[in-house]
Design a protein around this motif. Structure first.
Motif, PDB file in Angstrom:
ATOM      1  N   ALA A   1       7.954 -55.920  -4.468  1.00 37.51           N
ATOM      2  CA  ALA A   1       7.134 -57.072  -4.080  1.00 37.51           C
ATOM      3  C   ALA A   1       5.682 -56.598  -4.042  1.00 37.51           C
ATOM      4  O   ALA A   1       5.265 -55.879  -3.123  1.00 37.51           O
ATOM      5  CB  ALA A   1       7.564 -57.609  -2.717  1.00 37.51           C
ATOM      6  N   GLY A   2       4.866 -56.964  -5.058  1.00 37.78           N
ATOM      7  CA  GLY A   2       3.477 -56.526  -5.122  1.00 37.78           C
ATOM      8  C   GLY A   2       2.917 -56.713  -6.524  1.00 37.78           C
ATOM      9  O   GLY A   2       3.475 -57.458  -7.345  1.00 37.78           O
ATOM     10  N   ASN A   3       1.830 -55.987  -6.777  1.00 35.97           N
ATOM     11  CA  ASN A   3       1.164 -56.115  -8.073  1.00 35.97           C
ATOM     12  C   ASN A   3       1.976 -55.424  -9.170  1.00 35.97           C
ATOM     13  O   ASN A   3       2.367 -54.265  -9.024  1.00 35.97           O
ATOM     14  CB  ASN A   3      -0.230 -55.506  -7.996  1.00 35.97           C
ATOM     15  CG  ASN A   3      -1.017 -55.757  -9.255  1.00 35.97           C
ATOM     16  OD1 ASN A   3      -0.887 -55.019 -10.223  1.00 35.97           O
ATOM     17  ND2 ASN A   3      -1.821 -56.810  -9.263  1.00 35.97           N
TER      18      ASN A   3
ATOM     19  N   ASN B   1       1.018 -60.592  -9.478  1.00 40.45           N
ATOM     20  CA  ASN B   1       1.867 -60.456  -8.284  1.00 40.45           C
ATOM     21  C   ASN B   1       3.308 -60.821  -8.667  1.00 40.45           C
ATOM     22  O   ASN B   1       3.565 -61.927  -9.137  1.00 40.45           O
ATOM     23  CB  ASN B   1       1.390 -61.386  -7.171  1.00 40.45           C
ATOM     24  CG  ASN B   1       0.003 -61.024  -6.663  1.00 40.45           C
ATOM     25  OD1 ASN B   1      -0.356 -59.842  -6.582  1.00 40.45           O
ATOM     26  ND2 ASN B   1      -0.795 -62.035  -6.343  1.00 40.45           N
ATOM     27  N   ASN B   2       4.196 -59.859  -8.464  1.00 41.65           N
ATOM     28  CA  ASN B   2       5.575 -60.116  -8.901  1.00 41.65           C
ATOM     29  C   ASN B   2       6.593 -59.634  -7.864  1.00 41.65           C
ATOM     30  O   ASN B   2       6.295 -58.807  -6.992  1.00 41.65           O
ATOM     31  CB  ASN B   2       5.823 -59.486 -10.260  1.00 41.65           C
ATOM     32  CG  ASN B   2       6.231 -58.033 -10.172  1.00 41.65           C
ATOM     33  OD1 ASN B   2       7.301 -57.661 -10.613  1.00 41.65           O
ATOM     34  ND2 ASN B   2       5.377 -57.173  -9.619  1.00 41.65           N
ATOM     35  N   ILE B   3       7.811 -60.174  -7.978  1.00 40.80           N
ATOM     36  CA  ILE B   3       8.929 -59.810  -7.096  1.00 40.80           C
ATOM     37  C   ILE B   3      10.128 -59.517  -7.971  1.00 40.80           C
ATOM     38  O   ILE B   3      10.401 -60.230  -8.940  1.00 40.80           O
ATOM     39  CB  ILE B   3       9.257 -60.962  -6.122  1.00 40.80           C
ATOM     40  CG1 ILE B   3       8.097 -61.197  -5.138  1.00 40.80           C
ATOM     41  CG2 ILE B   3      10.553 -60.680  -5.366  1.00 40.80           C
ATOM     42  CD1 ILE B   3       8.266 -62.454  -4.283  1.00 40.80           C
ATOM     43  N   VAL B   4      10.876 -58.467  -7.629  1.00 46.26           N
ATOM     44  CA  VAL B   4      12.123 -58.126  -8.304  1.00 46.26           C
ATOM     45  C   VAL B   4      13.240 -58.092  -7.252  1.00 46.26           C
ATOM     46  O   VAL B   4      13.088 -57.454  -6.203  1.00 46.26           O
ATOM     47  CB  VAL B   4      12.035 -56.777  -9.039  1.00 46.26           C
ATOM     48  CG1 VAL B   4      13.374 -56.431  -9.683  1.00 46.26           C
ATOM     49  CG2 VAL B   4      10.924 -56.793 -10.090  1.00 46.26           C
TER      50      VAL B   4
ATOM     51  N   SER C   1       3.926 -70.066  -6.927  1.00 44.76           N
ATOM     52  CA  SER C   1       3.529 -69.840  -8.323  1.00 44.76           C
ATOM     53  C   SER C   1       1.997 -69.740  -8.442  1.00 44.76           C
ATOM     54  O   SER C   1       1.256 -70.220  -7.569  1.00 44.76           O
ATOM     55  CB  SER C   1       4.034 -70.968  -9.217  1.00 44.76           C
ATOM     56  OG  SER C   1       3.449 -72.216  -8.816  1.00 44.76           O
ATOM     57  N   GLY C   2       1.546 -69.115  -9.528  1.00 46.53           N
ATOM     58  CA  GLY C   2       0.099 -68.960  -9.726  1.00 46.53           C
ATOM     59  C   GLY C   2      -0.233 -68.550 -11.153  1.00 46.53           C
ATOM     60  O   GLY C   2       0.555 -68.774 -12.081  1.00 46.53           O
ATOM     61  N   ASP C   3      -1.399 -67.865 -11.275  1.00 54.04           N
ATOM     62  CA  ASP C   3      -1.879 -67.462 -12.605  1.00 54.04           C
ATOM     63  C   ASP C   3      -2.440 -66.050 -12.578  1.00 54.04           C
ATOM     64  O   ASP C   3      -3.390 -65.730 -13.300  1.00 54.04           O
ATOM     65  CB  ASP C   3      -2.928 -68.444 -13.111  1.00 54.04           C
ATOM     66  CG  ASP C   3      -4.084 -68.628 -12.129  1.00 54.04           C
ATOM     67  OD1 ASP C   3      -4.092 -67.935 -11.060  1.00 54.04           O
ATOM     68  OD2 ASP C   3      -4.966 -69.439 -12.405  1.00 54.04           O
ATOM     69  N   THR C   4      -1.847 -65.171 -11.733  1.00 56.41           N
ATOM     70  CA  THR C   4      -2.309 -63.782 -11.664  1.00 56.41           C
ATOM     71  C   THR C   4      -1.731 -62.982 -12.835  1.00 56.41           C
ATOM     72  O   THR C   4      -0.663 -63.292 -13.356  1.00 56.41           O
ATOM     73  CB  THR C   4      -1.880 -63.145 -10.313  1.00 56.41           C
ATOM     74  OG1 THR C   4      -0.459 -63.166 -10.206  1.00 56.41           O
ATOM     75  CG2 THR C   4      -2.493 -63.879  -9.141  1.00 56.41           C
ATOM     76  N   GLY C   5      -2.426 -61.918 -13.223  1.00 60.61           N
ATOM     77  CA  GLY C   5      -1.957 -61.062 -14.314  1.00 60.61           C
ATOM     78  C   GLY C   5      -2.376 -61.596 -15.670  1.00 60.61           C
ATOM     79  O   GLY C   5      -3.356 -62.340 -15.812  1.00 60.61           O
TER      80      GLY C   5
END
Length: 268
Positions: free
Chosen positions: A185-187, A193-196, A230-234
């Motif tokens: 959970a992080g960059n 920003n992502n989660i696995v 949800s967003g638009d990071t990365g």
């Protein structure tokens, strides 16, 4: 004259008392009279005893004949009463035993019913828990796939799309598709920003380009639980959710997300 002299002497002489035979005859006659009035039973016996010196007065035999049947009747009635009482006691004891048996059986059946209901509830709870742990949902409710898996292009470093994109603006709730534990959970670099998540069946899912994280590594999650927004990071050209299904936690172990979800009952 001798005859005259004899009559004179006889008529003028002293009166003699009744002979013993005469007195006995009179007694018998008196007793017969008393017997006709019902008194003979008590008076005749002493009279005859005095005259005849008998050891068994006739009145005793008469009384025995009267008393013996009455005594026998009383004894028989008493025996009947005792038998009836014994029968009543036996019936009462039998009824009490039957009542206790029925009560014990009713209690056993009630306890068995309670036990069966408890076991049924426990099975239902376990099944519900199993379903909950193995249930899967879409990562964004009411959304649709805007970019398919495996699409080629220069936008992806591997040369093709390793996941699927769900249409979503910034701030849309993102859910865990199934129960599991957060392993990242992080960059995530190009993923933003992502989660696995590692799921209970040993597979993994990834959620990328998030604007906000709601969980931390090591945390347990359930199917449908909110894990971020949800967003638009990365590396993106606009807001959306990038979703991957994997056989391992790292990049390069991806599998078709649509096939993965549909195999787990998700209608998408």
């Amino acid at each position: 004259m001798a005859f005259g002299s004899s009559r004179a002497s006889s008529s003028g002489g002293k009166h003699r008392g009744s002979s013993r035979l005469s007195r006995k005859t009179a007694s018998v006659a008196g007793i017969a009279a008393l017997a006709a009035t019902g008194v003979a039973a008590t008076l005749a016996a002493p009279a005859f005893a005095a005259d005849n010196h008998s050891s068994t007065p006739p009145a005793d035999s008469n009384m025995k004949a009267v008393v013996a049947p009455d005594l026998a009747g009383d004894l028989e009635a008493q025996a009947d009463a005792q038998r009836n009482a014994a029968d009543a006691t036996a019936l009462r004891v039998q009824a009490e035993n039957e009542a206790r048996t029925k009560a014990a059986e009713a209690k056993r059946m009630a306890e068995a019913k309670v036990k069966a209901e408890r076991e049924a509830k426990e099975r239902a709870d376990r099944e519900e828990e199993r379903k909950r742990l193995n249930a899967f949902v879409t990562p964004i409710e009411g959304s649709y796939v805007s970019t398919q898996y495996g699409v080629g292009g220069s936008m992806w470093s591997s040369g093709s799309h390793t996941g699927i994109d769900f249409h979503a603006g910034v701030g849309t709730v993102v859910r865990a598709v199934g129960a599991g534990v957060i392993v990242e959970a992080g960059n995530g670099g190009a993923y933003g920003n992502n989660i696995v998540i590692k799921h209970n069946d040993g597979t993994y899912t990834q959620y990328a380009h998030l604007s906000r994280l709601s969980v931390s590594a090591g945390e347990q999650v359930t199917a449908g639980q909110q894990i971020g927004l949800s967003g638009d990071t990365g590396n993106v050209s606009g807001a959306h959710l990038h979703f991957e299904a994997r056989t391992g936690p790292s990049y390069g172990s991806d599998i078709n997300p649509l096939t993965y979800l549909r195999a787990r009952g998700v209608n998408i």
